[in-house]
Every structure is written in structure tokens, then in C-alpha cells.
Design a protein around this motif. Structure first.
Motif, short mmCIF file in Angstrom:
data_model
loop_
_atom_site.label_atom_id
_atom_site.label_comp_id
_atom_site.label_asym_id
_atom_site.label_seq_id
_atom_site.Cartn_x
_atom_site.Cartn_y
_atom_site.Cartn_z
N VAL A 87 0.85 -1.19 0.00
CA VAL A 87 0.00 0.00 0.00
C VAL A 87 0.89 1.24 0.00
CG1 VAL A 87 -1.78 1.29 1.24
CG2 VAL A 87 -1.81 -1.23 1.24
N VAL A 88 0.59 2.17 -0.91
CA VAL A 88 1.35 3.41 -1.03
C VAL A 88 0.40 4.58 -0.86
CG1 VAL A 88 2.83 4.81 -2.51
CG2 VAL A 88 2.99 2.31 -2.60
N ASP A 89 0.68 5.43 0.09
CA ASP A 89 -0.18 6.59 0.36
C ASP A 89 0.50 7.88 -0.08
OD1 ASP A 89 -2.43 5.34 1.61
OD2 ASP A 89 -1.18 4.98 3.38
N THR A 90 -0.25 8.72 -0.77
CA THR A 90 0.17 10.09 -1.04
C THR A 90 -0.80 11.01 -0.31
OG1 THR A 90 -1.20 10.44 -3.02
CG2 THR A 90 0.93 9.34 -3.32
N GLU A 91 -0.66 12.31 -0.49
CA GLU A 91 -1.54 13.24 0.21
C GLU A 91 -2.98 13.13 -0.25
OE1 GLU A 91 -0.05 17.18 -0.10
OE2 GLU A 91 1.75 16.80 1.07
N LEU A 96 -2.39 0.57 -4.61
CA LEU A 96 -2.30 -0.82 -4.14
C LEU A 96 -1.53 -1.63 -5.18
CD1 LEU A 96 -5.99 -1.45 -2.99
CD2 LEU A 96 -4.10 -0.50 -1.64
N MET A 97 -0.67 -2.51 -4.71
CA MET A 97 0.01 -3.48 -5.57
C MET A 97 -0.24 -4.86 -4.98
SD MET A 97 3.67 -1.54 -6.32
CE MET A 97 3.95 -1.07 -4.62
N THR A 195 7.93 6.21 2.02
CA THR A 195 6.64 6.83 1.70
C THR A 195 6.79 8.33 1.47
OG1 THR A 195 6.21 7.06 4.07
CG2 THR A 195 5.33 5.11 2.96
N ALA A 196 7.87 8.91 1.96
CA ALA A 196 8.07 10.35 1.78
C ALA A 196 8.31 10.69 0.32
CB ALA A 196 9.25 10.82 2.63
N THR A 197 8.66 9.69 -0.50
CA THR A 197 8.96 9.96 -1.90
C THR A 197 7.76 9.74 -2.81
OG1 THR A 197 9.67 7.67 -2.31
CG2 THR A 197 11.34 9.22 -1.51
N ALA A 198 6.62 9.31 -2.26
CA ALA A 198 5.46 8.99 -3.09
C ALA A 198 4.92 10.23 -3.78
CB ALA A 198 4.36 8.35 -2.23
#
Length: 526
Positions: A87-91, A96-97, A195-198
Motif C-alpha cells: 500500500v502506497v499513500d500520497t496526500e 495498491l500493488m 513513503t516520503a517519496t510517493a
């Protein structure tokens, strides 16, 4: 009455014909149905698969009820491994992968999904291995996107099944990072993400992932001088969650060049690795490839024993000449030189080709590369050095065996040292060799040694120095007594998953040495 009966029979015949046709249609449709049971696709334990308190599986299940995306996916066999979902979260969005597998050993596809900040599905897209193959080998698609997609599959394969070895990478991708350019092989471990790079752009989400790749192409680009420690290099690429509109395959314009030839990086020619895993998983290396004797590539030949490996090596004139170069170095006070020894199978001559590379070390240490086709090394011990393989030599042997190609090959380490009968006559120098018998046992024994209670908390360099000092005391005063040196070595390291050999200059045979604690037994290698 008869007419009515005929009429009813006619109607009944037509009805049965239609019924049978429908049955055949259903039967044919059933044969074309997916080989998985879609009713079980979304089965999961919500508490185990929920991320940040959100049950994404149930959200996808509801979305499928409304849009039936399961029946349009290219992968109609694989089942999801929900506990490996990433799971990848942005603002403003979530990506989802989800890895799918039809054999519980390899991925059949990766299902991507994007959601808005209210956890409503924006889109889903399933990429199976065939679609990935079409993307990464297409000159019409941007190089960066092809690299991102290949890296994403490697990342997911590692996170799902722990795989670290990948193959058939196009020549223009991961340039300078592959350890075998001919077959497009790369080895990456310790995949991490931040996650800071998403970032998000429409239905695409990028996330930077870093891993440690193994590199030892010391003859060209990306060289490193100390492959024992420094050839594990950190790299970072983007993991991409791509959900284009509809069923479209991303046809991103290629901005990395093109035309009809000329300079620049080579195009995405598909490598043909003979060790590719069978089936559609074109980026996986088969661990059983050595069992196929019908292919004349070295890695597909029957593995050699340590004795066979050493004997064939010493009979080669290139290697013999390289070792002769080291013999005068045994007269030096404090200087070691190393000959890296590569061996590669020649399909034309149907024999092994050997190449050597001389490298200069300092004091009582030498530097030797590992990996690619390096099977071993030969190095001198200076006149004040111990006249038997050292602990450092054993440590290098374990690293060479770890990095060796093919994986069934035997690693070896040759020590050239002065002859106690005539130490100033370098032509009489003795040759010792250690070769791997059991790599797991070798690694375990070394691990136990380096992690002794009295060494905990010390750096690897400090541990090595202390252990080498112990060996100096252990062998003290024995340089003029080779038999006692051999016994001492075997008593301490004889159960380390390796064997000790001495070269007989009269018979030109390696002699395997064993001991019962009192005497040395010599067995010639044939």
C-alpha cells in the motif's frame, strides 16, 4: 388430433434443439472460463490484510460487483496473495500493488489499483508477465517507464517470494548494474521504500525504492576495487503503480533516442538466457538449469567435483603461467599479489576458456574480485607469511562461493608460498589450495567463528585482525615443518565444509590432504 400431435412434436423438437444449443454455448463458455474460482478471489481475513485500519480487499470486492473487472484481467489463473499486498499513500490518493500467483512460487501478475482520498476506487489494472514482457522490450515505450515497470515486478517478486536474482533484462535498462550483460542478469537484495517519496500524477503513483545490487564488473564500467566488501552497492529506482484508462497499454513516447542506428545506448533487445525459468516468468532464473545436459552452456553442464575443478585449472597453460608469475613474489617481505581466475565454457571448442587478471595488494593482504565467471584466485604469501592458507583465504573462499556463477561451480583459493627446503629458490615454491565441499557448512562455521561471545560488538575488520593474530600464535614456529602446518590447519578448519590440497610437482597432480590427528594421508586428484 394427429396434426396437433405433429405440431407439438415439432415445437418440442425446436425447443430441445435450442436447449441443446444453449447447453453447448454454456459448455463452451464454461471451458473458456478462468481456471481459478473467482468466487474465492476476495476471501481474506480483514484484520490481517487491513492497512491503516482500511479493508482495501472489501473495497475492491465491492468495486468488482459493480464493474466485474476480474473477468477482463489478462491473468485468469492467478490468485491474490493478500498478505503481501503493498500500500502506497500520497496526500490525495492511495495505490495498491497485489501479487497474484498460480503456483505459489512465482508471480503470474501484479494487480494495481488507485483510490482517492475517500478510499473510492479510481481505477484498476492487471499486468501479467506477458504484458510486462511486451512493455520492457518495446522501443515505442519510454525507457524510464520500462525500467520502472521491470523494477516494480522485481520489487514485488522480492517482497512476495524473496527472490533476489533476475534475468533477461534488456541491454538498455539498468546499465552498469547487471553482473552478466550477455544474459541480462542482476542481483538485488534488501528492497526498501520511503513513503516520503510517493508522488501522484493522475492514475499513476511513483514511489522510490532502494535496494542493494551486487556488482563486480571490474573489467569495465562500474568497477570496484574491493569486491569482498564494497561491491554491494545501493541503488534507487521508482516503483510505479500505473492504471491507464480502459484496457490501454501505456504507449508513452520514447524520449531516450531512436532512429535507425548510430551511437547511444543499445536498444531493448531481448536477451536469451538459457537458464530462464520455464513458462511465462521470463525474468526468473531456474535453479534446476544445471540438470539439463542438452545445452552446452557451462551452467547447464554436470557440475565438477573440487578435484576435477582444480586439476583442469592447473592443466591450463594460461593459469599455469599466471601462477608462475606469483612464485618470485614469495621472496618479498610484505607484499601480496593475486591472480583472479575466470573460467567460461566455449561453445565452439566445447572446452573451458581461462583468463587471469593480476592485482596488487598491500602488506599481508590482497584484493580479489568475485562474481561473473571468476571461479577462484591464486596469490602469494610473502616470505614472512604463513606457509599455509590463512583464515582470510577461507573468508574469501566463502564469498567467492556465494557469488559464483553458475551456482553449482566450485570455488577455490590457491596459496603460493616458499618451500622450507629452499626458501630463496622461488622455482621450488609450494602450492596449496582450498576448495569448497559444502558451502552451507562453510558459511555456518565462519559465522560461528566470527560471532564468538568475545567478538560481539567488534567490527568485521577488528574480528578478522584478532582471529588472524590467534592463527599467527597457533602456527608459530611451524613454517619449516609443512607436515605439522598441514595437520594444524586440518585440525582447526578441516570441518569447515572445505578441503585442503597440495600440488605435487613431480606428478603434476593435486593431492587431497586428510589427517587422523597424527599422520597426513594424500589422495591424488584424477
Amino acid at each position: 388430433m394427429t396434426k396437433k400431435l405433429i405440431s407439438w412434436l415439432s415445437i418440442l423438437t425446436v425447443f430441445l434443439t435450442l436447449l441443446w444449443s444453449c447447453h453447448n454455448e454454456d459448455f463452451a463458455k464454461g471451458e473458456a472460463e478462468p481456471q481459478r474460482n473467482n468466487a474465492n478471489f476476495f476471501k481474506h481475513v480483514s484484520s490481517a490484510t487491513a492497512k491503516s485500519g482500511v479493508d482495501y480487499v472489501s473495497i475492491l470486492e465491492e468495486y468488482n460487483r459493480e464493474n466485474d473487472f476480474l473477468t477482463t484481467m489478462p491473468d485468469q489463473k492467478g490468485m491474490p496473495i493478500w498478505d503481501k499486498m503493498q500500500v502506497v499513500d500520497t496526500e490525495t490518493a492511495t495505490g495498491l500493488m497485489i501479487p497474484l500467483s498460480d503456483d505459489n512460487e512465482t508471480m503470474s501478475s501484479v494487480l494495481f489499483a488507485t483510490l482517492d482520498d475517500e478510499n473510492s476506487i479510481i481505477g484498476v489494472k492487471d499486468y501479467d508477465n506477458k504484458l510486462l514482457e511486451n512493455i520492457v522490450y518495446s522501443e515505442k515505450i519510454d525507457k524510464d517507464f520500462r525500467e520502472q515497470m521491470f523494477y516494480t515486478f522485481m520489487y514485488m517478486d522480492n517482497k512476495t517470494f524473496g527472490n533476489e536474482d533476475f534475468t533477461n533484462i534488456p541491454k538498455d535498462l539498468f546499465v552498469g548494474k547487471k553482473y552478466n550483460n550477455e544474459y541480462g542478469r542482476i542481483r538485488i537484495k534488501n528492497f526498501t521504500t520511503s513513503t516520503a517519496t510517493a508522488q501522484q500524477n493522475g492514475k499513476m503513483i511513483w514511489l522510490q525504492s532502494c535496494g542493494v545490487y551486487w556488482q563486480c564488473s571490474h573489467h569495465g564500467e562500474g568497477s570496484c576495487d574491493n569486491c569482498m566488501e564494497k561491491c554491494h552497492v545501493n541503488i534507487c529506482y521508482d516503483v510505479v503503480i500505473s492504471v491507464p484508462d480502459g484496457d490501454a497499454t501505456p504507449q508513452i513516447p520514447n524520449t531516450s533516442g531512436g532512429g535507425d542506428g548510430g551511437g547511444g545506448a543499445p536498444g531493448p533487445q531481448p536477451p536469451k538466457d538459457p537458464c530462464t525459468l520455464s513458462g511465462t516468468v521470463f525474468y526468473r532464473i531456474s535453479q534446476q538449469c544445471n540438470e539439463n545436459d542438452n545445452v552446452t552452456d557451462e551452467e547447464l553442464l554436470p557440475p565438477q567435483s573440487p578435484c576435477e575443478t582444480l586439476q583442469k585449472m592447473i592443466e591450463n597453460s594460461t593459469v599455469k603461467n599466471a601462477i608462475d608469475v606469483l612464485k618470485p613474489k614469495t621472496l618479498l617481505d610484505k607484499k601480496e599479489f593475486t591472480q583472479e581466475i575466470e573460467r567460461k565454457y566455449n561453445d565452439i571448442t566445447q572446452n573451458y576458456d581461462y583468463t587471469t587478471n593480476l592485482r596488487e595488494g598491500d602488506s599481508f593482504s590482497s584484493v580479489a574480485a568475485t562474481g561473473e565467471f571468476i571461479k577462484g584466485n591464486a596469490h602469494n604469501h610473502p616470505k614472512d607469511g604463513i606457509r599455509i592458507p590463512s583464515l582470510g583465504d577461507i573468508k574469501w573462499l566463502s564469498i567467492c562461493q556465494r557469488d559464483i556463477f553458475p551456482i553449482s561451480a566450485v570455488a577455490y583459493n590457491i596459496t603460493v608460498c616458499a618451500n622450507h627446503l629452499s626458501p630463496t629458490d622461488y622455482t621450488t615454491a609450494n602450492l596449496y589450495a582450498i576448495a569448497t565441499d559444502n558451502k552451507d557448512e562453510l558459511n555456518t562455521k565462519l559465522g560461528d567463528l566470527y560471532n564468538r561471545p568475545d567478538l560481539i560488538g567488534k567490527t568485521e575488520d577488528n574480528k578478522r585482525d584478532l582471529l588472524m593474530e590467534e592463527d599467527d600464535l597457533y602456527y608459530e614456529g611451524l613454517n619449516d615443518n609443512p607436515t605439522e602446518l598441514e595437520k594444524r590447519f586440518l585440525q582447526k578448519y578441516g570441518n569447515f565444509g572445505l578441503s585442503l590440497y597440495r600440488f605435487n610437482k613431480t606428478t603434476n597432480k593435486w593431492m587431497k590432504l586428510t589427517t587422523d590427528g597424527n599422520t597426513i594421508t594424500e589422495t591424488p586428484c584424477e
